[in-house]
Design a protein around this motif. Structure first.
Motif, mmCIF file in Angstrom:
data_model
loop_
_atom_site.group_PDB
_atom_site.id
_atom_site.type_symbol
_atom_site.label_atom_id
_atom_site.label_comp_id
_atom_site.label_asym_id
_atom_site.label_seq_id
_atom_site.Cartn_x
_atom_site.Cartn_y
_atom_site.Cartn_z
ATOM 1 N N GLY A 16 38.940 50.551 47.126
ATOM 2 C CA GLY A 16 37.591 51.024 46.860
ATOM 3 C C GLY A 16 36.861 50.128 48.481
ATOM 4 N N PHE A 17 37.599 49.556 49.480
ATOM 5 C CA PHE A 17 37.589 49.395 50.960
ATOM 6 C C PHE A 17 38.179 50.417 51.766
ATOM 7 C CE2 PHE A 17 38.253 45.827 53.814
ATOM 8 C CZ PHE A 17 37.169 45.893 54.679
ATOM 9 N N HIS A 44 29.002 43.889 53.374
ATOM 10 C CA HIS A 44 28.299 43.261 52.794
ATOM 11 C C HIS A 44 28.392 42.548 51.752
ATOM 12 C CE1 HIS A 44 25.503 42.385 56.621
ATOM 13 N NE2 HIS A 44 25.489 44.489 56.728
ATOM 14 N N VAL A 45 29.221 41.696 50.902
ATOM 15 C CA VAL A 45 29.603 41.968 49.616
ATOM 16 C C VAL A 45 28.937 40.058 49.229
ATOM 17 C CG1 VAL A 45 30.749 43.578 49.813
ATOM 18 C CG2 VAL A 45 31.825 41.604 50.208
ATOM 19 N N ALA A 46 29.213 39.441 47.640
ATOM 20 C CA ALA A 46 28.797 38.884 48.100
ATOM 21 C C ALA A 46 29.891 38.169 47.674
ATOM 22 C CB ALA A 46 28.368 38.710 46.144
ATOM 23 N N PRO A 51 37.567 39.186 46.685
ATOM 24 C CA PRO A 51 38.961 39.523 46.668
ATOM 25 C C PRO A 51 38.765 41.277 46.055
ATOM 26 C CG PRO A 51 38.437 37.923 45.135
ATOM 27 C CD PRO A 51 36.610 38.083 46.067
ATOM 28 N N ALA A 52 38.151 42.251 46.170
ATOM 29 C CA ALA A 52 38.341 43.586 45.958
ATOM 30 C C ALA A 52 38.564 44.136 46.437
ATOM 31 C CB ALA A 52 37.143 43.916 45.239
ATOM 32 N N GLU A 104 46.208 40.997 54.174
ATOM 33 C CA GLU A 104 45.551 40.423 54.744
ATOM 34 C C GLU A 104 43.724 40.740 52.996
ATOM 35 O OE1 GLU A 104 44.980 43.528 58.664
ATOM 36 O OE2 GLU A 104 45.618 44.725 56.206
ATOM 37 N N ARG A 105 43.608 39.081 53.275
ATOM 38 C CA ARG A 105 42.790 39.408 52.101
ATOM 39 C C ARG A 105 41.423 37.859 52.782
ATOM 40 N NH1 ARG A 105 45.356 39.820 47.182
ATOM 41 N NH2 ARG A 105 47.756 39.176 47.114
#
Length: 305
Positions: A16-17, A44-46, A51-52, A104-105
């Motif tokens: 989903g990235f 921009h994510v919370a 991790p998603a 890559e995390r």
């Protein structure tokens, strides 16, 4: 003056990235030794959603991956045991050679502090003589990457040789890779001495010969021509190119001058013969089910734009 204009296409890394994919393109598989170019973000994510975005361990052969960030931070882990956080202005240069796996995390909530995650990742194909070199990894800090400033112009040399600037980033063939920021009205050219040159408009817009080009477009220029890019607004460019290496095959994350070598890499990953990162080996990206043959880097004839 312009051989080709490549519009970035949306692509999904599988989790989903979403990214914008510029290279390879059906009419231009490579630009100098650059065989792959992705622009991710801004995202921009919370913090709890970060991790998603993780890219699980996956393999490479026959290339160098080059990661460069505009914002955020990423944790890199690989088969060599390297654990390296990359931050804006740094360069992660991983040479896969005979084979490596990495992840890559996005695991530090501070990764998005002060802004969004945004990065550009490119792959640089290796000369045939270096395709089976032992894998290696290097991180280069901002102070190791020379910066040039002039009226309305800021430029960092990421790798290679351009405008008289050089750095210690280890490359395997003649190339240039630059991060350029232009203020409205600023004028900028391309490095000379390279047969293949391009400018990717990451942000803003520029004008060449009276025609405007906007964010998400890669401009591929005719050899021997020295164009002038004029910023129509505050703009960020990635300039890249170099000496072509000849035909390459690409399938998934594998690049090689030999089709059969990619088939071997498929079998090696499937059989677990490419080691996982020792501190990130609980999960990985499986070999895609697509059984298509590797695509050649030799494109059909290119129309002039």
């Amino acid at each position: 003056m312009l051989d080709l204009i490549i519009d970035a296409r949306p692509a999904d890394l599988g989790n989903g990235f979403g990214v914008r994919r510029i290279l390879p393109y059906r009419l231009k598989r490579m630009l100098g030794p650059f065989i792959f170019l992705d622009h991710a973000g801004p995202v921009h994510v919370a913090p709890e959603q970060m991790p998603a975005l993780d890219v699980l361990p996956h393999p490479h052969i026959g290339l160098s991956t080059v990661s460069y960030l505009f914002g955020g931070q990423v944790m890199h882990r690989d088969s060599l045991g390297v654990e390296q956080v990359i931050r804006p202005g740094e360069v992660n240069w991983m040479t896969a050679g005979s084979g490596i796996a990495h992840s890559e995390r996005f695991e530090d909530p501070a990764a998005l502090a002060g802004g969004a995650l945004e990065m550009v990742q490119s792959w640089v194909a290796l000369p045939e003589a270096d395709e089976e070199n032992a894998p290696s990894f290097a991180n280069y800090q901002p102070h190791e990457l020379p910066v040039f400033t002039d009226a309305g112009v800021w430029m960092r040399l990421i790798a290679g040789d351009a405008f008289g600037l050089r750095n210690e980033v280890k490359t395997h063939s003649p190339l240039f890779y630059l991060h350029v920021v232009l203020q409205p009205g600023a004028r900028f050219g391309l490095p000379r001495g390279y047969p293949e040159r391009g400018a990717y408009v990451a942000k803003g817009s520029v004008e060449v010969n009276g025609r405007a080009y906007t964010a998400g477009q890669l401009l591929v220029f005719t050899p021997g021509i020295d164009p002038v890019l004029v910023a129509r607004e505050a703009s960020t460019l990635m300039l890249l190119g170099g000496e072509p290496l000849g035909e390459r095959y690409i399938w998934w994350n594998f690049v090689s001058s030999r089709r059969e070598r990619i088939e071997q890499a498929k079998a090696d990953w499937q059989a677990g013969r490419i080691a996982l990162p020792p501190t990130d080996n609980a999960e990985f990206v499986p070999l895609p089910s697509d059984r298509s043959r590797p695509a050649s880097s030799s494109p059909p004839p290119q129309p002039l734009s």
